[in-house]
Design a protein around this motif. Structure first.
Motif, PDB file in Angstrom:
ATOM      1  N   VAL A  77      13.392  18.667  22.555  1.00  0.00           N
ATOM      2  CA  VAL A  77      13.417  19.309  21.243  1.00  0.00           C
ATOM      3  C   VAL A  77      12.846  18.392  20.167  1.00  0.00           C
ATOM      4  O   VAL A  77      13.036  17.175  20.229  1.00  0.00           O
ATOM      5  N   GLY A  78      12.195  18.983  19.180  1.00  0.00           N
ATOM      6  CA  GLY A  78      11.707  18.200  18.039  1.00  0.00           C
ATOM      7  C   GLY A  78      10.765  19.043  17.200  1.00  0.00           C
ATOM      8  O   GLY A  78      10.360  20.134  17.606  1.00  0.00           O
ATOM      9  N   GLU A  79      10.414  18.518  16.011  1.00  0.00           N
ATOM     10  CA  GLU A  79       9.504  19.245  15.120  1.00  0.00           C
ATOM     11  C   GLU A  79       8.113  19.331  15.732  1.00  0.00           C
ATOM     12  O   GLU A  79       7.783  18.546  16.625  1.00  0.00           O
ATOM     13  N   SER A  80       7.283  20.253  15.192  1.00  0.00           N
ATOM     14  CA  SER A  80       5.906  20.299  15.691  1.00  0.00           C
ATOM     15  C   SER A  80       5.228  18.973  15.415  1.00  0.00           C
ATOM     16  O   SER A  80       5.445  18.367  14.370  1.00  0.00           O
ATOM     17  N   GLY A  81       4.442  18.550  16.379  1.00  0.00           N
ATOM     18  CA  GLY A  81       3.706  17.291  16.234  1.00  0.00           C
ATOM     19  C   GLY A  81       4.488  16.083  16.706  1.00  0.00           C
ATOM     20  O   GLY A  81       4.005  14.959  16.609  1.00  0.00           O
TER      21      GLY A  81
END
Ligand code: SF4
Length: 320
Positions: free
Chosen positions: A41-45
């Motif tokens: 999981v994580g933000e885009s980029g």
């Protein structure tokens, strides 16, 4: 010693850009057992999709190791990789973009079987296609239709049928429900869960949305700027998030119960550039707890409690 189905060690991908070295994946390590799901999981980029693609060598890693069933994927030659890829498949985020618009459902579903010369004649091909369509809940009457005639959910079912065609052990699900309506998302997640149970599949489930992986993953790894900053069993991560970034991500999940309200942690500050990265904590410009050490020393991923790993000076200071 029994090895895990998938072992990833220090996986790194650096892109050479005109501005300098862009570190997309920075020393990522984890293992995944048979029949289990790891949510990434994580933000885009943040490098989660690049990690998935580097594991399959759809993008060549810069360094690090990947073992699948004890076989070294990173050094496999073309023909060894072709055999390995039968067991390691991927489902893409945008089913429309990943399907050839000129092929009908029957041809799209049978394509991986054709590449690997699995069927000998049309009768065998039809039998495989019928079985796969039934498995993913697509009716036979859709065999001759084209992707643009289908809704997003049915298109994603084609993507799943293609991924299942070669009877894999591992499927990398790269944001498989992000482009779908919420009600369709639930159907696709349920389908993947059923398939996992029936076939003992392992999933690396990549998403930007923590709420999607909550009930789906056995373990969750949170990525920030190319690195895993926290990894724990799902329940533990949701009940006791330790990294300030995980805490911020969790605070952004809407709570359906009336009256229940938790503080939303708003992240302020600039996102660190992934180009020519420094030896600091990459989250320090946005972290509300940042202190002197965070700006010149990179925290390592360390075990804080059984199976709970965190890369944060604050957390490791508390336990030492
Ligand atoms: Fe925040 Fe420092 Fe922990 Fe990084 S190491 S998350 S800056 S407290």
């Amino acid at each position: 010693m029994k090895r895990s189905l998938l072992e990833v060690e220090n996986l790194t991908k650096i892109f050479d850009t005109k501005y300098g070295d862009l570190t997309a994946v920075d020393g990522v390590s984890f293992t995944l057992e048979e029949g289990k799901t790891l949510g990434l999981v994580g933000e885009s980029g943040c490098g989660k999709s690049t990690t998935g693609r580097a594991i399959l060598r759809l993008i060549e890693p810069t360094s690090g190791k990947v073992w699948f069933k004890g076989e070294d994927v990173t050094t496999a030659n073309k023909s060894q990789l072709r055999i390995l890829r039968k067991s390691m498949q991927i489902i893409f985020q945008d089913p429309f973009a990943s399907l050839n618009p000129r092929k009908n459902v029957s041809d799209l579903v049978s394509e991986p079987l054709r590449w690997y010369k699995i069927y000998k004649n049309k009768k065998e091909k039809d039998s495989y296609v019928n079985k796969l369509m039934e498995t993913v809940g697509l009716t036979q009457r859709l065999k001759s239709v084209y992707p643009h005639e289908l809704d997003g959910g049915r298109r994603q079912r084609i993507g799943i049928a293609r991924a299942l065609a070669l009877d894999p052990k591992l499927i990398i699900c790269d944001e498989p429900v992000s482009a779908l309506d919420v009600s369709i998302q639930a159907q696709i997640l349920n389908l993947l869960k059923e398939l996992q149970k029936e076939r003992q599949l392992s999933f690396l489930f990549i998403t930007h949305d923590l709420s999607v992986v909550n009930h789906f993953s056995d373990e969750i790894a949170v990525m920030y700027l190319g690195q895993i900053v926290e990894k724990a069993p799902s329940k533990e991560l949701f009940n006791k998030p330790l990294h300030p970034y995980t805490q911020a991500l969790l605070s952004a999940i809407p709570i359906p119960e009336v009256g229940e309200r938790s503080e939303r942690i708003m992240l302020k500050g600039e996102i660190t550039s992934p180009i020519n990265v420094k030896e600091d904590c990459h989250f320090s410009p946005r972290c509300r707890y940042a202190f002197d050490k965070c700006f010149h020393s990179r925290p390592k991923l360390e075990m804080i409690s059984p199976n709970h790993f965190v890369a944060c000076h604050l957390c490791t200071q508390k336990t030492t």
